[in-house]
Write a protein that holds these residues in place. Structure first.
Motif, short mmCIF file in Angstrom:
data_model
loop_
_atom_site.label_atom_id
_atom_site.label_comp_id
_atom_site.label_asym_id
_atom_site.label_seq_id
_atom_site.Cartn_x
_atom_site.Cartn_y
_atom_site.Cartn_z
N HIS A 197 79.40 29.36 21.39
CA HIS A 197 78.80 28.98 22.66
C HIS A 197 78.88 27.46 22.76
N TRP A 198 79.58 27.00 23.77
CA TRP A 198 79.79 25.56 23.94
C TRP A 198 78.46 24.81 23.96
N GLN A 199 77.45 25.38 24.57
CA GLN A 199 76.15 24.71 24.67
C GLN A 199 75.49 24.54 23.29
N SER A 200 75.70 25.52 22.42
CA SER A 200 75.10 25.42 21.08
C SER A 200 75.68 24.27 20.30
N ASP A 201 76.98 24.01 20.48
CA ASP A 201 77.61 22.89 19.78
C ASP A 201 77.32 21.55 20.42
N HIS A 202 76.70 21.57 21.61
CA HIS A 202 76.38 20.33 22.32
C HIS A 202 74.88 20.26 22.61
N ASP A 253 46.43 28.10 29.80
CA ASP A 253 46.87 27.59 28.48
C ASP A 253 48.21 28.17 28.04
N ALA A 254 49.01 28.61 29.01
CA ALA A 254 50.32 29.18 28.67
C ALA A 254 51.29 28.07 28.27
N SER A 255 52.23 28.41 27.42
CA SER A 255 53.24 27.45 26.97
C SER A 255 54.58 28.17 26.87
N PHE A 256 55.63 27.41 26.59
CA PHE A 256 56.95 28.02 26.43
C PHE A 256 57.64 27.37 25.22
N TRP A 257 58.63 28.10 24.68
CA TRP A 257 59.41 27.61 23.56
C TRP A 257 60.74 28.35 23.52
N TRP A 258 61.61 27.89 22.65
CA TRP A 258 62.94 28.50 22.51
C TRP A 258 63.00 29.30 21.21
N SER A 259 63.48 30.55 21.31
CA SER A 259 63.60 31.40 20.13
C SER A 259 64.81 30.98 19.30
N ALA A 260 64.94 31.59 18.11
CA ALA A 260 66.05 31.24 17.21
C ALA A 260 67.41 31.57 17.82
N ASP A 261 67.46 32.57 18.70
CA ASP A 261 68.74 32.94 19.32
C ASP A 261 68.96 32.25 20.65
N GLY A 262 68.13 31.21 20.93
CA GLY A 262 68.35 30.39 22.11
C GLY A 262 67.76 30.92 23.40
N LYS A 263 66.80 31.85 23.34
CA LYS A 263 66.20 32.40 24.53
C LYS A 263 64.87 31.71 24.84
#
Length: 307
Positions: A197-202, A253-263
């Motif tokens: 995935h181009w985005q993962s490398d950048h 108090d909701a928040s967001f984050w990125w999972s290990a697989d980029g979601k």
């Protein structure tokens, strides 16, 4: 052979032609000659008339029976040749499929050795090995995914080895125009595995672009407005850029984050905005808003206040 000799041969064949007992080649030869030779044609008409007058009912019945047997024999020969032809085609198809062309290999039977992206040429090079024995790689092809123009499916075809053939287990492929795209090992109608995935490398470059967007639009809340880059390069006004979706996180108090697989993940709810944000890859950066309703890009930030 002169014309007279040719006519003599045709006239000798006329009784068999009239009784329809000649071979297909003989029948065609007589028919073609009669089209151009009026003299033989006249003899044919007279002979046909005379034979019809002299033939008794018993002789005609026997002749009709002979004709039926001959026609049935022709049909049996034709059926036999057709069956033989179909059998040969089936054998040839089986041979080509299993020993020459092959079938796409399942992604799980492939080990990737190296993946590299060339920034200058925008090409992606992939090499690897298949994990099956007694087979060989026949070809490696790639094609754009039917549902996603920014995804490329790589198909590795393998076939059984014949006695004396060497196994070919390694492969390498270079795919052009891979900027902003994804690559999958695929087997049609079965499964596919993302390997690039181009985005993962950048990642660092994308993080810097997000930072510029937040700085450009102070209306965005870094803790509530999540930016996620959609796949692919978007060209606007002749400049390459990326589109970022904007999702506002709703919930106390909701928040967001990125999972290990980029979601993108949240412990609240997502409320997508009715616009995307486009930013150019080249500096100085240009940042525009894409309005879903109008389908146009604008620098006006009025859409921030319609949520």
């Amino acid at each position: 052979m002169n014309q007279m000799e040719n006519c003599d041969i045709i006239r000798d064949l006329l009784p068999g032609y009239i009784d329809d007992i000649l071979s297909e080649a003989g029948t065609n030869a007589v028919r073609e000659h009669l089209r151009h030779c009026e003299e033989c044609n006249q003899i044919y008409r007279e002979m046909d008339k005379a034979l019809c007058e002299k033939t008794t009912p018993e002789e005609q019945a026997a002749l009709n029976g002979f004709k039926k047997i001959r026609k049935r024999t022709r049909k049996l020969k034709l059926a036999a040749w057709s069956a033989c032809g179909l059998l040969m085609l089936s054998v040839a198809g089986f041979f080509l499929k299993h020993f020459v062309i092959g079938e796409p290999l399942a992604p799980g039977d492939i080990s990737i050795a190296e993946i590299s992206y060339d920034e200058e040429t925008e090409t992606l090079s992939i090499s690897g090995t298949m994990n099956l024995a007694l087979t060989r790689i026949t070809r490696v092809v790639w094609e754009t995914d039917d549902a996603d123009d920014n995804a490329v499916n790589i198909l590795i075809y393998t076939a059984d080895t014949l006695p004396g053939q060497k196994e070919k287990r390694n492969f390498a492929v270079t795919i052009p125009d891979m900027k902003g795209k994804k690559a999958y090992l695929a087997r049609p109608k079965y499964d596919r595995l993302q390997i690039y995935h181009w985005q993962s490398d950048h990642y660092e470059e994308l993080a810097a672009l997000e930072e510029e967007i937040y700085n450009h639009f102070p209306q965005l809340d870094r803790t509530k407005d999540a930016l996620s880059c959609s796949a692919g390069i978007e060209v606007v006004d002749g400049m390459e850029g990326l589109l970022f979706c904007v999702d506002t996180i709703v919930g106390e108090d909701a928040s967001f984050w990125w999972s290990a697989d980029g979601k993108l993940v949240t412990d609240g709810d997502f409320e997508p905005r009715e616009f995307d944000i486009w930013i150019s890859l080249e500096e100085p950066r240009k940042i525009l808003i894409f309005d879903y309703k109008t389908g146009e890009y604008t620098e006006d930030s009025y859409l921030f206040y319609q949520f």
